[in-house]
Design an enzyme around this catalytic site. Structure first.
Site, short mmCIF file in Angstrom:
data_model
loop_
_atom_site.label_atom_id
_atom_site.label_comp_id
_atom_site.label_asym_id
_atom_site.label_seq_id
_atom_site.Cartn_x
_atom_site.Cartn_y
_atom_site.Cartn_z
N ALA A 12 2.38 -5.38 8.19
CA ALA A 12 2.82 -5.27 9.51
C ALA A 12 3.59 -3.96 9.86
O ALA A 12 4.22 -3.27 9.11
CB ALA A 12 3.54 -6.31 10.18
N VAL A 13 3.38 -3.52 11.20
CA VAL A 13 3.98 -2.32 11.68
C VAL A 13 4.83 -2.61 13.10
O VAL A 13 4.38 -3.36 13.81
CB VAL A 13 2.80 -1.22 12.41
N TYR A 86 23.45 5.90 -4.76
CA TYR A 86 22.37 5.18 -5.75
C TYR A 86 21.85 6.12 -6.59
O TYR A 86 21.92 7.30 -6.51
CB TYR A 86 21.48 4.87 -4.60
N ASP A 95 13.16 0.72 3.59
CA ASP A 95 13.75 -0.25 4.55
C ASP A 95 15.21 -0.68 4.17
O ASP A 95 16.03 -0.85 5.24
CB ASP A 95 12.79 -1.80 4.53
#
EC number: 2.7.1.33
Length: 244
Positions: A12-13, A86, A95
């Site tokens: 999905a967007v 990281y 995300d």
């Protein structure tokens, strides 16, 4: 100033239009095209725009946005004051990073634990000193149900309803449901307890497709006052990345 955030995922967007930090419009598409962008720009006149995408074939969208707005593609190089520790930033999910920027924008003086409950469940911690070292990736709800079925000989594939409560396992179906769903609740509570020991005044933000169900179940938890549900956290993080 209005800004346009676009999160292009696998299925999905998601689109958000912001006036400063406030989301004034949100929309979901199966797929987004130039016509959709044109309508958004005509209606809201955003000065800036940003796309986070798992799909690299977004060239035409970027060309259009560059023509009508000040555009940038989201990456882990956009830090907005957060220190990314990281070890492999090139492999860090966009995300996950956007959610951390969103948490920092919402609670700039607090440590945050972000729980993103989607296909996988991710747990990411932003320290009180604005440092991000990473987190954990765990199987999501549907993945666990499929694993129980596919990696055993006789156990069925159980369907679950997000509107149902967790019940005791009085037969095979309910035993699988209880094991998967209560197991996830216990897992989340465990991550909260662990990070509460490390960070004072911890904020817990839950987002993602299964957030509503998990948030409801966690209301009986001793950690409930700390837990905030925010379905737009990733979009808010993208907005933070292009804030003035």
């Amino acid at each position: 100033m209005r800004r346009l955030s676009i999160d292009i995922g696998n299925s999905a967007v998601k689109v958000g239009v912001f006036a400063n930090k406030e989301i004034v419009h949100h929309q979901r598409f199966n797929k987004i095209g130039i016509l959709d962008l044109a309508q958004l720009i005509e209606k809201f006149s955003p000065a800036k725009s940003i796309i986070s995408s798992v799909n690299q074939e977004i060239g035409p969208l970027e060309v259009f946005l560059k023509k009508h707005t000040s555009y940038i593609r989201f990456s882990t190089m956009l830090t907005n004051g957060v220190h990314n520790r990281y070890k492999t930033p090139a492999t860090l999910g966009l995300d996950r990073w956007a959610a951390i920027l969103g948490a920092n924008g919402l609670h700039p003086t607090n440590a945050s634990l972000v729980v993103d409950a989607g296909t996988c469940i991710t747990y990411d911690v932003l320290t009180g000193s604005k440092e991000y070292f990473g987190g954990s990736i765990s199987p999501g709800i549907n993945m666990r149900f499929k694993a129980v079925h596919e990696f055993t000989g006789r156990l069925p594939l159980v369907e679950w309803d997000a509107n149902e409560d967790i019940v005791e396992g009085i037969d095979t179906q309910s035993a699988i449901k209880n094991g998967v769903l209560q197991g996830i609740i216990n897992e989340i509570e465990g991550f909260i307890a662990l990070n509460n020991k490390k960070e004072s005044a911890l904020k817990v933000i839950i987002t993602g497709g299964d957030a509503n169900f998990l948030y409801k179940q966690l209301q009986n938890s001793i950690f409930a006052p700390q837990i905030i549900k925010d379905p737009y956290l990733v979009l808010k993080g993208l907005n933070e990345a292009i804030a003035d």
